[in-house]
Design a protein around this motif. Sequence first.
Motif, PDB file in Angstrom:
ATOM      1  N   GLN A  75       0.844  -1.186   0.000  1.00 55.52           N
ATOM      2  CA  GLN A  75       0.000   0.000   0.000  1.00 55.52           C
ATOM      3  C   GLN A  75       0.880   1.236   0.000  1.00 55.52           C
ATOM      4  O   GLN A  75       2.054   1.178   0.334  1.00 55.52           O
ATOM      5  CB  GLN A  75      -0.907   0.009   1.239  1.00 55.52           C
ATOM      6  CG  GLN A  75      -0.119  -0.031   2.525  1.00 55.52           C
ATOM      7  CD  GLN A  75      -0.976  -0.403   3.720  1.00 55.52           C
ATOM      8  OE1 GLN A  75      -2.183  -0.370   3.663  1.00 55.52           O
ATOM      9  NE2 GLN A  75      -0.343  -0.738   4.809  1.00 55.52           N
ATOM     10  N   ALA A  76       0.288   2.350  -0.393  1.00 53.03           N
ATOM     11  CA  ALA A  76       1.025   3.602  -0.353  1.00 53.03           C
ATOM     12  C   ALA A  76       1.218   3.988   1.104  1.00 53.03           C
ATOM     13  O   ALA A  76       0.296   3.869   1.911  1.00 53.03           O
ATOM     14  CB  ALA A  76       0.246   4.686  -1.094  1.00 53.03           C
ATOM     15  N   LYS A  77       2.403   4.392   1.465  1.00 52.53           N
ATOM     16  CA  LYS A  77       2.645   4.818   2.837  1.00 52.53           C
ATOM     17  C   LYS A  77       3.677   5.927   2.846  1.00 52.53           C
ATOM     18  O   LYS A  77       4.279   6.237   1.806  1.00 52.53           O
ATOM     19  CB  LYS A  77       3.074   3.634   3.696  1.00 52.53           C
ATOM     20  CG  LYS A  77       4.296   2.882   3.189  1.00 52.53           C
ATOM     21  CD  LYS A  77       4.619   1.765   4.164  1.00 52.53           C
ATOM     22  CE  LYS A  77       6.011   1.193   3.940  1.00 52.53           C
ATOM     23  NZ  LYS A  77       6.412   0.281   5.001  1.00 52.53           N
ATOM     24  N   THR A  78       3.885   6.519   4.019  1.00 53.98           N
ATOM     25  CA  THR A  78       4.790   7.664   4.057  1.00 53.98           C
ATOM     26  C   THR A  78       5.977   7.433   4.982  1.00 53.98           C
ATOM     27  O   THR A  78       6.935   8.206   4.950  1.00 53.98           O
ATOM     28  CB  THR A  78       4.054   8.932   4.529  1.00 53.98           C
ATOM     29  OG1 THR A  78       3.423   8.634   5.766  1.00 53.98           O
ATOM     30  CG2 THR A  78       3.008   9.378   3.519  1.00 53.98           C
ATOM     31  N   ASP A  79       5.936   6.378   5.805  1.00 53.68           N
ATOM     32  CA  ASP A  79       7.045   6.136   6.735  1.00 53.68           C
ATOM     33  C   ASP A  79       7.815   4.887   6.325  1.00 53.68           C
ATOM     34  O   ASP A  79       7.225   3.815   6.192  1.00 53.68           O
ATOM     35  CB  ASP A  79       6.506   5.983   8.158  1.00 53.68           C
ATOM     36  CG  ASP A  79       5.758   7.229   8.600  1.00 53.68           C
ATOM     37  OD1 ASP A  79       6.279   8.334   8.357  1.00 53.68           O
ATOM     38  OD2 ASP A  79       4.646   7.092   9.147  1.00 53.68           O
ATOM     39  N   ILE A  83      29.244  -7.597  -5.277  1.00 55.92           N
ATOM     40  CA  ILE A  83      28.628  -6.276  -5.467  1.00 55.92           C
ATOM     41  C   ILE A  83      27.855  -5.888  -4.214  1.00 55.92           C
ATOM     42  O   ILE A  83      27.140  -6.712  -3.636  1.00 55.92           O
ATOM     43  CB  ILE A  83      27.666  -6.305  -6.673  1.00 55.92           C
ATOM     44  CG1 ILE A  83      28.351  -6.940  -7.884  1.00 55.92           C
ATOM     45  CG2 ILE A  83      27.183  -4.908  -7.010  1.00 55.92           C
ATOM     46  CD1 ILE A  83      27.401  -7.313  -9.003  1.00 55.92           C
ATOM     47  N   ASP A  84      28.007  -4.625  -3.795  1.00 55.05           N
ATOM     48  CA  ASP A  84      27.298  -4.136  -2.612  1.00 55.05           C
ATOM     49  C   ASP A  84      26.113  -3.292  -3.044  1.00 55.05           C
ATOM     50  O   ASP A  84      26.264  -2.363  -3.830  1.00 55.05           O
ATOM     51  CB  ASP A  84      28.256  -3.347  -1.728  1.00 55.05           C
ATOM     52  CG  ASP A  84      29.435  -4.203  -1.317  1.00 55.05           C
ATOM     53  OD1 ASP A  84      29.193  -5.302  -0.799  1.00 55.05           O
ATOM     54  OD2 ASP A  84      30.577  -3.798  -1.559  1.00 55.05           O
ATOM     55  N   LEU A  85      24.946  -3.641  -2.519  1.00 52.85           N
ATOM     56  CA  LEU A  85      23.702  -3.042  -2.994  1.00 52.85           C
ATOM     57  C   LEU A  85      22.911  -2.395  -1.871  1.00 52.85           C
ATOM     58  O   LEU A  85      23.115  -2.701  -0.701  1.00 52.85           O
ATOM     59  CB  LEU A  85      22.798  -4.132  -3.599  1.00 52.85           C
ATOM     60  CG  LEU A  85      23.417  -5.095  -4.609  1.00 52.85           C
ATOM     61  CD1 LEU A  85      22.490  -6.270  -4.821  1.00 52.85           C
ATOM     62  CD2 LEU A  85      23.670  -4.377  -5.916  1.00 52.85           C
ATOM     63  N   MET A  86      21.999  -1.508  -2.273  1.00 54.45           N
ATOM     64  CA  MET A  86      20.914  -1.111  -1.379  1.00 54.45           C
ATOM     65  C   MET A  86      19.658  -1.671  -2.027  1.00 54.45           C
ATOM     66  O   MET A  86      19.324  -1.313  -3.156  1.00 54.45           O
ATOM     67  CB  MET A  86      20.844   0.425  -1.264  1.00 54.45           C
ATOM     68  CG  MET A  86      19.566   0.958  -0.612  1.00 54.45           C
ATOM     69  SD  MET A  86      19.239   0.351   1.058  1.00 54.45           S
ATOM     70  CE  MET A  86      20.236   1.460   2.059  1.00 54.45           C
ATOM     71  N   VAL A  87      19.028  -2.622  -1.353  1.00 54.24           N
ATOM     72  CA  VAL A  87      17.848  -3.241  -1.944  1.00 54.24           C
ATOM     73  C   VAL A  87      16.604  -2.830  -1.169  1.00 54.24           C
ATOM     74  O   VAL A  87      16.678  -2.489   0.012  1.00 54.24           O
ATOM     75  CB  VAL A  87      17.952  -4.782  -1.952  1.00 54.24           C
ATOM     76  CG1 VAL A  87      19.168  -5.236  -2.713  1.00 54.24           C
ATOM     77  CG2 VAL A  87      17.925  -5.349  -0.550  1.00 54.24           C
ATOM     78  N   ALA A  88      15.462  -2.892  -1.851  1.00 55.06           N
ATOM     79  CA  ALA A  88      14.196  -2.574  -1.205  1.00 55.06           C
ATOM     80  C   ALA A  88      13.162  -3.609  -1.611  1.00 55.06           C
ATOM     81  O   ALA A  88      13.304  -4.280  -2.648  1.00 55.06           O
ATOM     82  CB  ALA A  88      13.733  -1.174  -1.607  1.00 55.06           C
ATOM     83  N   LEU A 143       8.310  -0.664  -3.146  1.00 54.38           N
ATOM     84  CA  LEU A 143       8.898   0.247  -4.117  1.00 54.38           C
ATOM     85  C   LEU A 143       7.913   0.563  -5.243  1.00 54.38           C
ATOM     86  O   LEU A 143       7.789   1.722  -5.667  1.00 54.38           O
ATOM     87  CB  LEU A 143      10.154  -0.403  -4.692  1.00 54.38           C
ATOM     88  CG  LEU A 143      11.225   0.512  -5.251  1.00 54.38           C
ATOM     89  CD1 LEU A 143      11.698   1.479  -4.192  1.00 54.38           C
ATOM     90  CD2 LEU A 143      12.393  -0.329  -5.745  1.00 54.38           C
ATOM     91  N   ALA A 144       7.198  -0.469  -5.705  1.00 61.11           N
ATOM     92  CA  ALA A 144       6.260  -0.262  -6.800  1.00 61.11           C
ATOM     93  C   ALA A 144       5.134   0.675  -6.365  1.00 61.11           C
ATOM     94  O   ALA A 144       4.680   1.511  -7.144  1.00 61.11           O
ATOM     95  CB  ALA A 144       5.696  -1.597  -7.248  1.00 61.11           C
ATOM     96  N   ASP A 145       4.701   0.525  -5.098  1.00 57.08           N
ATOM     97  CA  ASP A 145       3.617   1.373  -4.611  1.00 57.08           C
ATOM     98  C   ASP A 145       4.098   2.764  -4.219  1.00 57.08           C
ATOM     99  O   ASP A 145       3.303   3.695  -4.111  1.00 57.08           O
ATOM    100  CB  ASP A 145       2.940   0.716  -3.390  1.00 57.08           C
ATOM    101  CG  ASP A 145       2.239  -0.572  -3.787  1.00 57.08           C
ATOM    102  OD1 ASP A 145       1.940  -0.709  -4.988  1.00 57.08           O
ATOM    103  OD2 ASP A 145       2.020  -1.431  -2.924  1.00 57.08           O
ATOM    104  N   ASN A 146       5.388   2.893  -3.943  1.00 58.92           N
ATOM    105  CA  ASN A 146       5.924   4.176  -3.478  1.00 58.92           C
ATOM    106  C   ASN A 146       7.207   4.522  -4.214  1.00 58.92           C
ATOM    107  O   ASN A 146       8.292   4.467  -3.645  1.00 58.92           O
ATOM    108  CB  ASN A 146       6.224   4.105  -1.966  1.00 58.92           C
ATOM    109  CG  ASN A 146       5.038   3.617  -1.167  1.00 58.92           C
ATOM    110  OD1 ASN A 146       4.147   4.381  -0.846  1.00 58.92           O
ATOM    111  ND2 ASN A 146       5.018   2.323  -0.856  1.00 58.92           N
ATOM    112  N   PRO A 147       7.143   4.855  -5.490  1.00 60.97           N
ATOM    113  CA  PRO A 147       8.387   5.142  -6.236  1.00 60.97           C
ATOM    114  C   PRO A 147       9.188   6.287  -5.622  1.00 60.97           C
ATOM    115  O   PRO A 147      10.401   6.349  -5.791  1.00 60.97           O
ATOM    116  CB  PRO A 147       7.890   5.479  -7.643  1.00 60.97           C
ATOM    117  CG  PRO A 147       6.414   5.608  -7.552  1.00 60.97           C
ATOM    118  CD  PRO A 147       5.947   4.949  -6.333  1.00 60.97           C
TER     119      PRO A 147
END
Lengths: 355, 272
Positions: free
Chosen positions: A26-30, A214-219, A224-228
């Motif tokens: 869902q869309a969220k802000t935190d 490889i060092d990544l930042m993953v989500a 991510l799809a709901d909150n680009p």
Amino acid sequence: MSIRRRTLLATLATLGALSMTPALAQAKTDFKVAWSIYVGWMPWGYASDAGIVKKWADKYGITIEVTQFNDYVESMNQYTAGAYDAVTLTNMDGLSIPAAGGVDTTAVIVGDFSAGNDAVILKDGAALADIKGRDVNLVEFSVSHYLLARALDSVGMSEADVKVVNTADPDMVGAFQTPDVTAMVTWNPMVSEIKALPGATSVFDSSQIPGEIIDLMVANTTVLADNPDFGKALAGIWYETVTLMVSDTPEGAAARAAMGAASGTDQAGFEAQLAATKLFDKPADAVAFTTSPDLGKTMDLVRTFLFDKGLLGSGAASADVIGIELPGGVVLGDEANVKLRFTDTYMKMAADGAL
Amino acid sequence: MRLINIKPGRGTQVILACVPFVLLALAYVIGSALRLAENSNDKLLPALSTMAQTINTMAFTPDKRTGEYLLWSDTLASLGRLAAGLGISTALALILGLLTGILPVVRALMSPFVAFVSMVPPLALLPVLFIVLGLGEVSKIALIVIGVAPILIRDLCLTAMALPREQIVKAETLSASTWLIAIRVVLPQVLPRLIDSLRLQLGPAFLFLIAAEAISADSGLGYRIFLVRRYLSMDVIFPYVAWITLLAVLMDVGLNALRRRVFPWSDLERGQ
């Protein structure tokens, strides 16, 4: 601890796990981001302290809580359990932990690759071939284990030629000084300390397999799809911080000194570790690396290694069980079960100044 | 009738004892089903069938790489370390505990030292042990001994000192030597207590064993748990924890049975 107390703890842990709900789409802000101490991830801690995180979060009208974990494995486990929206990890761990645990994960930022930060170190040996028949101390199933497999492969040996002894990473430096330890695979900052010990020779390091660790930042892909905007904020934070970090200015030096202090060394020590890291401080370089066909080859090597070690799940019939999506929509493995995705979307936005 | 006077019958007792276990299992099954409905690959609370499959792999299928049955080779390695650690601790306790309990001179010499050592937190010493004794078996066994032996020694000493002074005097009037008093009067009376305090130390002994195995090992129950922890393989961890608990319970019951068999009179003393 008595047996009864242990049972009680187990019960509490189970109940705690029950109350944890998986991240819901869902869309969220935190948002919550976890990171752990490693040269390529120190910018996250600095960005948080220096207010860069808040600046970008405010820009997109969200809040981002950045938490440092002293234990890398625990940070990944927390992310996989759904307690965090994003985490720092390596390409190999991303595939074997969240992806194999069914959490669809997207690499938002390809931060760097190890170019000497991981090394095979021998005591009283001049060449890699001298490792034959020795006990090798390393963190089993980690990138160190992968590096050892690649090293042995390069001289026509296999893991059957050595004996692997699982050893915790905080104890590596001490362990190397005991007489019965004669071969070790580990990463920085331990590598630089061990190489300084008498009799220690680095016989193989990650600069010989460039671009594979490889060092990544993953989500979380759903989040991510709901909150680009979350992905955009992460990219904004990252490139502002690394640009500052590599700049040859007093502010840049101060940032490096702060990151060095936070990782238990100083500015000079931190710069030495940076030298063994191919940092993508320009988003265009990261986009080029991520979209090059070499990434597919690397991920194929990595998934084959993980499958051989039984780390893609006990029911895995082949290395194809988990799909890995590369930029451009190419899928390695099962297209119906894509759980790890590489994308250049957010890095490209940074390169184009579209953040 | 007051609540304090209501005693459950034998059948009710069994049922009541089962209730918490059933509730726990039920909570687990529900939680697991909920999480698996959300994500069928969830590793946190694996289904019981997944765990059964893993148990089958770990315990009854030879490992591809080594050809060993992992659960059994892990158990053997851990029990070997535990037996060595507890064996050495018990022997130390028998000798030092008895000496300090019987002889005031030895007590003056050793008692403050043992009391001091028993307060050292063994896990804090772990990094030192690994440097001094290496990463092999010796340091793991040493950790168990350092953690368990001082407490056994102090307990045995206290038990010996608590024996009625009249007994010793009586034996002396019958012209028994110090040696004879130690062997024939004190020793038989402290042995049941030694077994009991060993039972109480099983939990700490397992704790030290697993802590040592987590840091460096190539087999063992603690080694396996901390290895698969990296992959959130709860389907391995839960059965291993249950197995360790079961082993500890069996040892506890076994030691108690041994005490009753060898020293049947020790139950009378407790008024049982």
